[in-house]
Scaffold this active site. Sequence first.
Site, PDB file in Angstrom:
ATOM      1  N   CYS A   2      -6.846 -14.197  -3.291  1.00 34.48           N
ATOM      2  CA  CYS A   2      -7.025 -15.393  -4.119  1.00 34.48           C
ATOM      3  C   CYS A   2      -7.917 -15.022  -5.286  1.00 34.48           C
ATOM      4  O   CYS A   2      -8.521 -13.945  -5.307  1.00 34.48           O
ATOM      5  CB  CYS A   2      -7.722 -16.504  -3.339  1.00 34.48           C
ATOM      6  SG  CYS A   2      -6.823 -17.052  -1.877  1.00 34.48           S
ATOM      7  N   GLY A  30      -3.116 -15.192  -7.132  1.00 30.91           N
ATOM      8  CA  GLY A  30      -2.573 -16.243  -6.275  1.00 30.91           C
ATOM      9  C   GLY A  30      -1.766 -17.221  -7.085  1.00 30.91           C
ATOM     10  O   GLY A  30      -2.205 -17.654  -8.148  1.00 30.91           O
ATOM     11  N   ASN A 108     -12.161 -16.308  -1.634  1.00 40.26           N
ATOM     12  CA  ASN A 108     -11.224 -15.185  -1.623  1.00 40.26           C
ATOM     13  C   ASN A 108     -11.609 -14.284  -0.460  1.00 40.26           C
ATOM     14  O   ASN A 108     -12.744 -13.813  -0.397  1.00 40.26           O
ATOM     15  CB  ASN A 108     -11.313 -14.418  -2.952  1.00 40.26           C
ATOM     16  CG  ASN A 108     -10.537 -13.106  -2.937  1.00 40.26           C
ATOM     17  OD1 ASN A 108     -10.883 -12.179  -3.647  1.00 40.26           O
ATOM     18  ND2 ASN A 108      -9.501 -13.005  -2.134  1.00 40.26           N
ATOM     19  N   GLY A 109     -10.655 -14.067   0.444  1.00 43.36           N
ATOM     20  CA  GLY A 109     -10.950 -13.193   1.582  1.00 43.36           C
ATOM     21  C   GLY A 109     -10.319 -13.738   2.838  1.00 43.36           C
ATOM     22  O   GLY A 109      -9.426 -14.594   2.790  1.00 43.36           O
ATOM     23  N   CYS A 243     -12.441  -2.655  -1.459  1.00 51.53           N
ATOM     24  CA  CYS A 243     -11.050  -2.525  -1.009  1.00 51.53           C
ATOM     25  C   CYS A 243     -10.275  -1.570  -1.917  1.00 51.53           C
ATOM     26  O   CYS A 243     -10.150  -1.808  -3.121  1.00 51.53           O
ATOM     27  CB  CYS A 243     -10.410  -3.904  -1.016  1.00 51.53           C
ATOM     28  SG  CYS A 243      -8.618  -3.876  -0.942  1.00 51.53           S
ATOM     29  N   TYR A 249      -3.280  -1.811  -6.465  1.00 54.20           N
ATOM     30  CA  TYR A 249      -2.236  -2.801  -6.734  1.00 54.20           C
ATOM     31  C   TYR A 249      -2.757  -4.126  -7.272  1.00 54.20           C
ATOM     32  O   TYR A 249      -2.212  -4.665  -8.231  1.00 54.20           O
ATOM     33  CB  TYR A 249      -1.470  -3.064  -5.430  1.00 54.20           C
ATOM     34  CG  TYR A 249      -0.495  -4.222  -5.502  1.00 54.20           C
ATOM     35  CD1 TYR A 249       0.739  -4.082  -6.124  1.00 54.20           C
ATOM     36  CD2 TYR A 249      -0.816  -5.463  -4.936  1.00 54.20           C
ATOM     37  CE1 TYR A 249       1.627  -5.144  -6.190  1.00 54.20           C
ATOM     38  CE2 TYR A 249       0.078  -6.531  -5.007  1.00 54.20           C
ATOM     39  CZ  TYR A 249       1.292  -6.364  -5.625  1.00 54.20           C
ATOM     40  OH  TYR A 249       2.157  -7.412  -5.700  1.00 54.20           O
ATOM     41  N   SER A 291       2.816  -2.836 -11.738  1.00 53.39           N
ATOM     42  CA  SER A 291       1.666  -2.133 -11.179  1.00 53.39           C
ATOM     43  C   SER A 291       1.877  -0.622 -11.038  1.00 53.39           C
ATOM     44  O   SER A 291       0.917   0.106 -10.819  1.00 53.39           O
ATOM     45  CB  SER A 291       1.266  -2.752  -9.839  1.00 53.39           C
ATOM     46  OG  SER A 291       2.410  -2.943  -9.065  1.00 53.39           O
ATOM     47  N   ASP A 353       5.679   4.259  -8.124  1.00 46.09           N
ATOM     48  CA  ASP A 353       5.319   2.894  -7.711  1.00 46.09           C
ATOM     49  C   ASP A 353       3.918   2.938  -7.116  1.00 46.09           C
ATOM     50  O   ASP A 353       3.432   4.000  -6.706  1.00 46.09           O
ATOM     51  CB  ASP A 353       6.336   2.374  -6.689  1.00 46.09           C
ATOM     52  CG  ASP A 353       6.333   0.841  -6.616  1.00 46.09           C
ATOM     53  OD1 ASP A 353       5.501   0.209  -7.296  1.00 46.09           O
ATOM     54  OD2 ASP A 353       7.167   0.283  -5.881  1.00 46.09           O
ATOM     55  N   ASP A 354       3.250   1.766  -7.059  1.00 43.32           N
ATOM     56  CA  ASP A 354       1.876   1.734  -6.541  1.00 43.32           C
ATOM     57  C   ASP A 354       1.842   1.906  -5.035  1.00 43.32           C
ATOM     58  O   ASP A 354       0.955   2.546  -4.492  1.00 43.32           O
ATOM     59  CB  ASP A 354       1.200   0.407  -6.940  1.00 43.32           C
ATOM     60  CG  ASP A 354       1.965  -0.784  -6.428  1.00 43.32           C
ATOM     61  OD1 ASP A 354       1.676  -1.248  -5.322  1.00 43.32           O
ATOM     62  OD2 ASP A 354       2.904  -1.236  -7.116  1.00 43.32           O
ATOM     63  N   CYS A 444      -5.854  -0.099   5.793  1.00 42.36           N
ATOM     64  CA  CYS A 444      -4.397  -0.294   5.870  1.00 42.36           C
ATOM     65  C   CYS A 444      -3.654   1.033   5.695  1.00 42.36           C
ATOM     66  O   CYS A 444      -2.471   1.125   6.008  1.00 42.36           O
ATOM     67  CB  CYS A 444      -3.931  -1.340   4.869  1.00 42.36           C
ATOM     68  SG  CYS A 444      -4.425  -0.999   3.195  1.00 42.36           S
TER      69      CYS A 444
HETATM   70  S1  SF4 Z   1      -7.317  -2.967   4.893  1.00 40.83           S
HETATM   71 FE1  SF4 Z   1      -6.411  -2.248   2.941  1.00 40.83          FE
HETATM   72  S2  SF4 Z   1      -6.013  -4.113   1.775  1.00 40.83           S
HETATM   73 FE2  SF4 Z   1      -7.429  -4.662   3.435  1.00 40.83          FE
HETATM   74  S3  SF4 Z   1      -9.496  -4.486   2.557  1.00 40.83           S
HETATM   75 FE3  SF4 Z   1      -9.032  -2.517   3.509  1.00 40.83          FE
HETATM   76  S4  SF4 Z   1      -8.077  -1.289   1.868  1.00 40.83           S
HETATM   77 FE4  SF4 Z   1      -8.069  -3.411   1.202  1.00 40.83          FE
END
Ligand code: SF4
Length: 460
Positions: A2, A30, A108-109, A243, A249, A291, A353-354, A444
């Site tokens: 967001c 968002g 946001n979060g 992050c 992205y 992106s 691509d990203d 991730c």
């Molecule tokens: S898991 Fe991935 S998208 Fe989520 S905060 Fe960590 S780096 Fe960012």
Amino acid sequence: MCGVFGAFSKNGQSVLEDVYLGLYALQHRGQESSGMAWIAKNSAGCELRVTKGMGLVHLALDQKELSSSHSNCAIGHTRYSTAGGSFLSNAQPITANYSRGSVAIAHNGNITNATGIRRYLENRGAIFQSTSDTETILHLMAHQSHKPPLDALISALKTLKGAYSLAVIINNRLVAARDPWGFRPLVLGRRGETTYIASESCALDIVGATLVRDIKPGEVVVIDEDGEKSLLIPKETERKFTCAFEYVYFARPDSFLDGKSVYDVRKKLGQKLAQSAPCPEADMVTGMPDSGTISAMGYAEESGLRYEKAIVRNRYVGRTFIEPTQRVRELGVRIKLNPIGEIMKDKKIVIVDDSIVRGTTVQRVIAMVRESGAKEVHIRIASPPVKFPCYYGIDTPTSEELAAARMNIEELCKEIGADSLSYISVSEMLDAIGLPHHNVCTACFSGDYLNGGKDDELDL
Ligand code: SF4
């Protein structure tokens, strides 16, 4: 993900237009709903007003209402859902009036222990109006109504786990708060007597404000007629994280996050990709709009290959990653991107691509590029394979839906129909970001959930 924005003017000037413009600049964060809350002063005192609607900022918010109103203290929000469905009842800011005054929150979060907190509060009589995790903050504050509201807010924040960057109005004060881990960005800006808070610095540019600094992880900044006060959320955390996906992205390339230019990082990601995954036989490089384009320029620069803007994006279609259903996503790809056949005919093409999330977009683009007459299509991804879900405010799908979690790189290459497929490594990505490696969340990509991952445990 967001976007949040807030403004407070010490000399009483209205900030409503600024907040509207700030949200406009944060639209990429968002697109499901938008909202604003502000303090209106009248003969009876101060009153909290709110306007919210579904969709883009210019559709959701009533510009006539805003231009006929006046407020020196306002916040706003652009939403895409990570906790709670895409309904008007979950649109933000979320507001409440209780015995200690008026509160509005834009978030946001993703609060990872929200379910446990909700259960705890419902067992004690709380009735929630929405399914959003953000509402738990208001209830935690009301639960401690013996404390002044700012103390109640800080105490509520101490209870939370996960990610939150907040713009809050408490009576006639603007408050910014960033979780102790610092997952989501939040910056402080200034123009004359007006102080701003924003998810990204690009939203300060649009109102002519200067970036003062990032709000620190675990910091609460209180802005009122007496100036600014910085407080800390009293919570022990081992590490601060930013992050990685924001750089890869999500953030706009004209933003600075934690002192790093998103544009520069994306360019470096492309350069590193060209070093580790060259494609010397290719005739040209192009980027997946939008992106992937900056990384594609970095790739072309580093490899000496020609860069062409060979895929055109319809600017009036939203980003497919944000749209909620698979069917809409698939339709979105078809109407969103169009390769220029003339440039591609009989050529060997590198497409940068990203990231690959579900794999739907890249698969369809490769098919379209081949239909346009391309001889070979080589895919280069300017981030590592996304194999794990995010619990900190980015709507990555479950592991079963993540293409790179289901298949190895060779299988995925075959599945999407590419001639070759390569990614950069986690350490190459961290080098491109340029922050200390242990200060960047890569969960991730790596599965290293620095803050414990999804967690319904209650720790009140
Ligand atoms: S898991 Fe991935 S998208 Fe989520 S905060 Fe960590 S780096 Fe960012």
